[in-house]
Design a protein around this motif. Structure first.
Motif, PDB file in Angstrom:
ATOM      1  N   LYS A 312      -1.957   1.622   2.804  1.00 52.38           N
ATOM      2  CA  LYS A 312      -1.328   1.714   1.482  1.00 52.38           C
ATOM      3  C   LYS A 312       0.181   1.588   1.604  1.00 52.38           C
ATOM      4  CE  LYS A 312      -0.949   4.699  -2.588  1.00 52.38           C
ATOM      5  NZ  LYS A 312      -1.364   5.997  -3.187  1.00 52.38           N
ATOM      6  N   ARG A 315       1.026  -2.082   2.273  1.00 55.89           N
ATOM      7  CA  ARG A 315       0.876  -2.879   1.054  1.00 55.89           C
ATOM      8  C   ARG A 315       2.019  -2.605   0.084  1.00 55.89           C
ATOM      9  NH1 ARG A 315      -3.819  -1.321  -0.247  1.00 55.89           N
ATOM     10  NH2 ARG A 315      -3.190   0.322  -1.695  1.00 55.89           N
ATOM     11  N   ASN A 316       2.350  -1.342  -0.096  1.00 56.65           N
ATOM     12  CA  ASN A 316       3.434  -0.997  -1.014  1.00 56.65           C
ATOM     13  C   ASN A 316       4.769  -1.528  -0.510  1.00 56.65           C
ATOM     14  OD1 ASN A 316       1.628   0.309  -2.644  1.00 56.65           O
ATOM     15  ND2 ASN A 316       2.102   2.366  -1.885  1.00 56.65           N
ATOM     16  N   LEU A 319       4.897  -5.114  -1.553  1.00 61.35           N
ATOM     17  CA  LEU A 319       5.020  -5.216  -3.012  1.00 61.35           C
ATOM     18  C   LEU A 319       6.410  -4.800  -3.483  1.00 61.35           C
ATOM     19  CD1 LEU A 319       1.528  -3.924  -4.225  1.00 61.35           C
ATOM     20  CD2 LEU A 319       2.371  -6.276  -4.148  1.00 61.35           C
ATOM     21  N   THR A 376       5.846 -10.054 -13.070  1.00 61.30           N
ATOM     22  CA  THR A 376       4.383 -10.127 -13.007  1.00 61.30           C
ATOM     23  C   THR A 376       3.917 -11.258 -12.098  1.00 61.30           C
ATOM     24  OG1 THR A 376       4.217  -9.229 -15.253  1.00 61.30           O
ATOM     25  CG2 THR A 376       2.279 -10.348 -14.373  1.00 61.30           C
ATOM     26  N   LEU A 379       4.711 -10.397  -8.409  1.00 63.46           N
ATOM     27  CA  LEU A 379       3.839  -9.367  -7.841  1.00 63.46           C
ATOM     28  C   LEU A 379       2.419  -9.894  -7.632  1.00 63.46           C
ATOM     29  CD1 LEU A 379       5.046  -6.226  -9.840  1.00 63.46           C
ATOM     30  CD2 LEU A 379       5.354  -6.687  -7.404  1.00 63.46           C
ATOM     31  N   ILE A 380       1.933 -10.696  -8.602  1.00 65.20           N
ATOM     32  CA  ILE A 380       0.591 -11.266  -8.437  1.00 65.20           C
ATOM     33  C   ILE A 380       0.564 -12.229  -7.252  1.00 65.20           C
ATOM     34  CG2 ILE A 380      -1.118 -12.797  -9.495  1.00 65.20           C
ATOM     35  CD1 ILE A 380      -0.419 -11.563 -12.188  1.00 65.20           C
ATOM     36  N   LEU A 383       0.508 -10.257  -4.070  1.00 73.58           N
ATOM     37  CA  LEU A 383      -0.570  -9.287  -3.884  1.00 73.58           C
ATOM     38  C   LEU A 383      -1.500  -9.677  -2.741  1.00 73.58           C
ATOM     39  CD1 LEU A 383      -1.832  -6.696  -4.915  1.00 73.58           C
ATOM     40  CD2 LEU A 383      -3.199  -8.053  -6.520  1.00 73.58           C
ATOM     41  N   ALA A 386       0.147  -9.184   0.548  1.00 77.63           N
ATOM     42  CA  ALA A 386       0.285  -7.748   0.776  1.00 77.63           C
ATOM     43  C   ALA A 386      -1.024  -7.149   1.249  1.00 77.63           C
ATOM     44  CB  ALA A 386       0.754  -7.064  -0.511  1.00 77.63           C
ATOM     45  N   GLN A 387      -2.120  -7.578   0.637  1.00 80.28           N
ATOM     46  CA  GLN A 387      -3.428  -7.095   1.048  1.00 80.28           C
ATOM     47  C   GLN A 387      -3.739  -7.556   2.467  1.00 80.28           C
ATOM     48  OE1 GLN A 387      -5.070  -5.023  -0.928  1.00 80.28           O
ATOM     49  NE2 GLN A 387      -6.654  -4.690   0.627  1.00 80.28           N
TER      50      GLN A 387
END
Length: 865
Positions: A312, A315-316, A319, A376, A379-380, A383, A386-387
């Protein structure tokens, strides 16, 4: 963890800059769309509020209130005097204001503009709403004699004349007049939105613009201080005829502003579509950038995992970096949006739509929406990388590996091909399914095919890569082979980079094929559907005085002249009321056009043949085309009524015949005798003139005579069939140039994507390049290798984009066959130019990455982990 995130972010300033630039370009168009619309709205608001008096008296156009044969809705001077006596009225002034009045420049060309009106007005300096100054003199003096005029400063500048010079002015019904410019003036509000104003003395304005009657097109009323404007308007309405009304200036301004804002929604929607395209392309760049960054930081992220960081937290961390990039990029995008707004204004002016926008306004919603959209999208796009960062195994911290593992194609290819298959079914349903929603089905299908192909590009692009790779090996030897292998090492990355260019070129190619098809269809229809040796028409497709046809008929060598005039009507129901649809417009039954010609001119200007009934003989009788009869459920004997708002006239029409125009254009769907229109004041101008020359006459001499006969009307052109077709197609070319300019930003973003991908790839392959240099690869070979990779990526995206664009363009053409786009034309030479341009783009995009690669220190590169 937050501290390390910030350090990581600022330690890679170049990567941060490249990522931010992608967001800036994507958001700039969104912000620019809103800012441009706000600029338009601000200009129009200033005009409306600065040109409306306390109470406005004008003809009603919102409802049919008169019967056929009634007088035109002009306001007599006696009525103006009576209005001036109403309690609360300080002063009432009759005014004349008519569109279609053009100044002729010193070069002999009329000063025209698509969209903004060209107005002729009577001179008055009566204050506007609330006692604010109305028309104010800028230089010179007011018109004092009938041969004097005052113009707005912009018109005088464009004309090439100065105060004191003689200028020619085109009027709607009196032709061209010569006048002297004695001053410049404009509205105190300052805005014109591209409109032109020519002020005459009141008497001269009446003589030229109201058929010489002592009457006015409107009345401006200044109320006394403290007077209730609504009460004054009510008192005036008590004695006005039913076809004229008085309105509080504030109410009228609010109504007009509401109508303008409604129209501007379509402008904003149109621009936002292209903004959305740019954002989608930018998303590919952002996704690619973060994917590469995560791959290059694999050791760093794995080390964090080894010392206890959770998935987490990783990932954060990614992001947060994306959020910072999105926020900074969005903020800068709003600033860049101001430049985009002015660029849109410039391109519209170049295309002939000069709106004269000058009031800069950056609304809060433009900032808010742009920032939200930019954040948006960023970040998308970040994502997925990040994952992916959370799945980096800690053991990688000990391997020193910094490169991204080779990627397979996986299930995404199946998903992409499936989506493309479903989209193909949608396109086929649009083309061959049940009519009614064909455009919607085809549009959805094309969207799904584009998305599917984008997802499956790693597989679909293999033939292109293989083909280019074979050429590389043959021409460049081992360097070409290495370039090919580098391109297919990470198929997803290469595909993502190429997809950005693919989307841009798909849309450009679609519009190119559609534009070529539209022009070919117009040319085909003009050649099949127009008759006459020479044609006379207005450059702006406006009406022109009937004197043109009269003068043409007197030219030696002319055998006959045939004319067409048109008038617009609103449909009236059996109860005599205007037919409206709840919630808006768009129904073709509510508005229709009627063309007038002499009964003997049937089949002379256009191919026409009566297939039912007979030709019209008496006023009020009409013939309708087969298409119009089918669409409007008309047959011989049907009657319908129309209302012309400008003249406030009702006309009842009776269908006496149905005609066929074959494969050519019909010119109009409804025809009547010109006397039907002239009886209600609508036939004083022509829309089109067809000229037949006498047998044996010299064509060049006749043309020269026609041009001399129309010399005083610069708006009017003498053309043969080919020239007329060219004039029609010029409008399409202007629209295409504007659309190409809007799509150009997405192509720029795609180019940046190639630069970014190659640049970051150089960092990733630092050790590899060092080893190649160590085993004797020369700097020029490294430069050539990077350039070949860039060209391969560009060609990859271009070929797929061109194929999709041609297919989609052909689909669009088939969907619009019933709307006149009957010919499919694929401009192969132009598409080849696009392909060559894509290769050139690849070369240019490789300049910076290749230069960086050749400057790598060999020993340092070999030691890089």
């Amino acid at each position: 963890m937050w501290k390390t995130t910030w350090k990581s972010l600022w330690a890679r300033k170049m990567r941060l800059l490249m990522s931010t630039l992608a967001v800036v370009l994507g958001v700039a168009f969104v912000a620019g769309s809103f800012i441009f619309t706000a600029m338009l709205q601000g200009s129009f608001d200033a005009i409306v509020k600065g040109t409306t008096s306390d109470v406005e008296v004008s003809p009603r156009t919102d409802v049919a209130v008169v019967s056929a044969g009634a007088e035109a809705p002009l306001i007599s001077s006696d009525l103006v005097a009576k209005i001036g006596e109403v309690p609360g009225v300080a002063k009432a002034v009759g005014v004349v204001s008519t569109p279609g009045v053009y100044a002729i420049g010193s070069d002999g060309k009329a000063l025209t503009a698509f969209g903004p009106p060209q107005l002729g007005m009577s001179w008055t300096t009566l204050p506007v709403y609330g006692g604010q100054p109305g028309v104010v003199l800028k230089s010179g003096h007011a018109p004092r004699a009938d041969d004097q005029i005052v113009v707005d400063p912009a018109t005088l500048e464009k004309s090439g004349y100065r105060i004191g010079d003689t200028m020619r002015v085109i009027t709607p019904e009196k032709g061209t007049v010569r006048v002297t410019v004695v001053g410049t003036a404009g509205w105190e509000s300052g805005g014109t939105a591209g409109a032109s104003y020519i002020f005459f003395t009141p008497a001269r304005a009446q003589a030229l613009l109201t058929t010489g009657r002592d009457a006015w097109t409107g009345v401006r009323v200044q109320t006394e201080p403290g007077a209730d404007r609504d009460a004054v308007a009510t008192a005036i309405n008590a004695f006005l005829p039913s076809n004229i009304r008085a309105t509080n200036g504030a109410t009228l301004a609010a109504e007009v502003t509401s109508q303008i804002n409604e129209a501007l929604k379509y402008v904003n929607t149109f621009l936002l579509i292209f903004a959305g395209i740019s954002l989608v392309v930018a998303a590919f760049l952002i996704l690619n950038t973060f994917s590469i960054l995560i791959a290059q930081r694999s050791s760093e992220l794995a080390l964090y995992r080894a010392i206890g960081a959770s998935r987490k937290q990783l990932r954060n961390s990614v992001l947060v970096e994306a959020a910072v990039v999105g926020l900074v990029g969005s903020g800068l995008g709003v600033v860049a949006g101001i430049g985009v707004a002015y660029a849109i204004k410039t391109f519209m002016a170049m295309a002939g739509y000069d709106l004269g926008v000058s009031h800069l306004s950056v609304p809060a919603r433009a900032v808010a929406i742009s920032v939200v959209v930019g954040m948006t999208v960023t970040l998308i796009a970040a994502l997925l990388p990040a994952q992916r960062a959370t799945r980096v195994p800690p053991v990688e911290a000990m391997t020193g590996s910094r490169t991204e593992n080779p990627q397979g194609l996986g299930a995404r290819t199946v998903v992409g091909l499936s989506m493309a298959g479903v989209g193909t079914i949608g396109i086929l349903m649009g083309l061959f399914g049940h009519p009614g929603h064909d455009a919607a089905w085809a549009g959805i299908g094309m969207g799904l095919v584009t998305i599917g192909v984008t997802i499956a590009t790693p597989l679909l692009g293999r033939p292109v890569v293989w083909l280019v790779g074979r050429a590389y090996r043959a021409v460049f030897g081992e360097v070409g082979r290495i370039a090919e292998l580098n391109s297919i090492r990470q198929p997803r990355r290469t595909a993502a980079t190429a997809s950005a260019l693919m989307i841009g070129l798909t849309l450009v190619t679609l519009m190119t094929v559609f534009g070529a098809s539209a022009k070919a269809s117009i040319s085909d229809q003009v050649h099949q559907g127009l008759r006459g040796d020479y044609l006379i028409g207005s450059q702006g497709f406006d009406d022109f005085p009937t004197q043109v046809a009269t003068s043409a008929a007197k030219v030696p060598g002319v055998e006959s002249v045939h004319t067409m005039t048109t008038a617009g009507f609103q449909l009236l129901g059996p109860d005599g009321k205007l037919q409206r649809l709840p919630g808006g417009s768009g129904d073709r039954l509510l508005y229709f056009s009627v063309a007038g010609m002499k009964p003997s001119d049937l089949d002379t200007m256009f191919p026409q043949k009566i297939v039912q009934g007979r030709m019209f003989r008496a006023p009020g009788e009409v013939i309708v085309s087969e298409d119009a009869a089918s669409m409007r459920s008309m047959r011989v004997g049907s009657t319908f009524a129309g209302y012309n708002a400008s003249k406030q006239k009702k006309v009842t029409f009776t269908v006496v015949g149905v005609f066929s125009s074959g494969e050519g254009q019909a010119g109009a769907g409804i025809w009547t005798d010109k006397q039907t229109l002239t009886r209600v004041g609508l036939g004083r101008q022509d829309t089109f003139v067809s000229v037949n020359i006498a047998p044996g006459a010299n064509r060049d001499a006749v043309r020269a005579g026609l041009e001399r006969a129309t010399a005083d009307m610069p708006l009017v052109s003498v053309m043969d069939i080919n020239e007329y077709a060219g004039q029609q197609m010029a409008q399409i070319n202007q629209i295409l140039v504007f659309i190409y300019a809007l799509l150009g930003l997405s192509v720029v973003i795609a180019i940046l994507g190639i630069v970014n991908t190659l640049g970051l790839s150089i960092i990733e392959r630092t050790r590899e390049i060092g080893l190649l240099r160590a085993i004797a690869m020369k700097r020029r070979d490294v430069r050539r290798m990077i350039t070949l990779e860039s060209v391969l990526i560009a060609l990859f995206g271009a070929v797929v984009g061109l194929i999709l664009g041609v297919i989609f363009g052909a689909v669009l053409q088939r969907l619009l066959v019933d709307d006149g786009i009957t010919v499919l034309s694929i401009p192969w030479l132009q598409l080849l130019v696009f392909l060559v341009a894509a290769a050139a783009v690849g070369v240019l995009a490789a300049v910076w990455p290749a230069r960086r690669a050749t400057r790598i220190n060999v020993l340092t590169a070999i030691a890089t982990e």
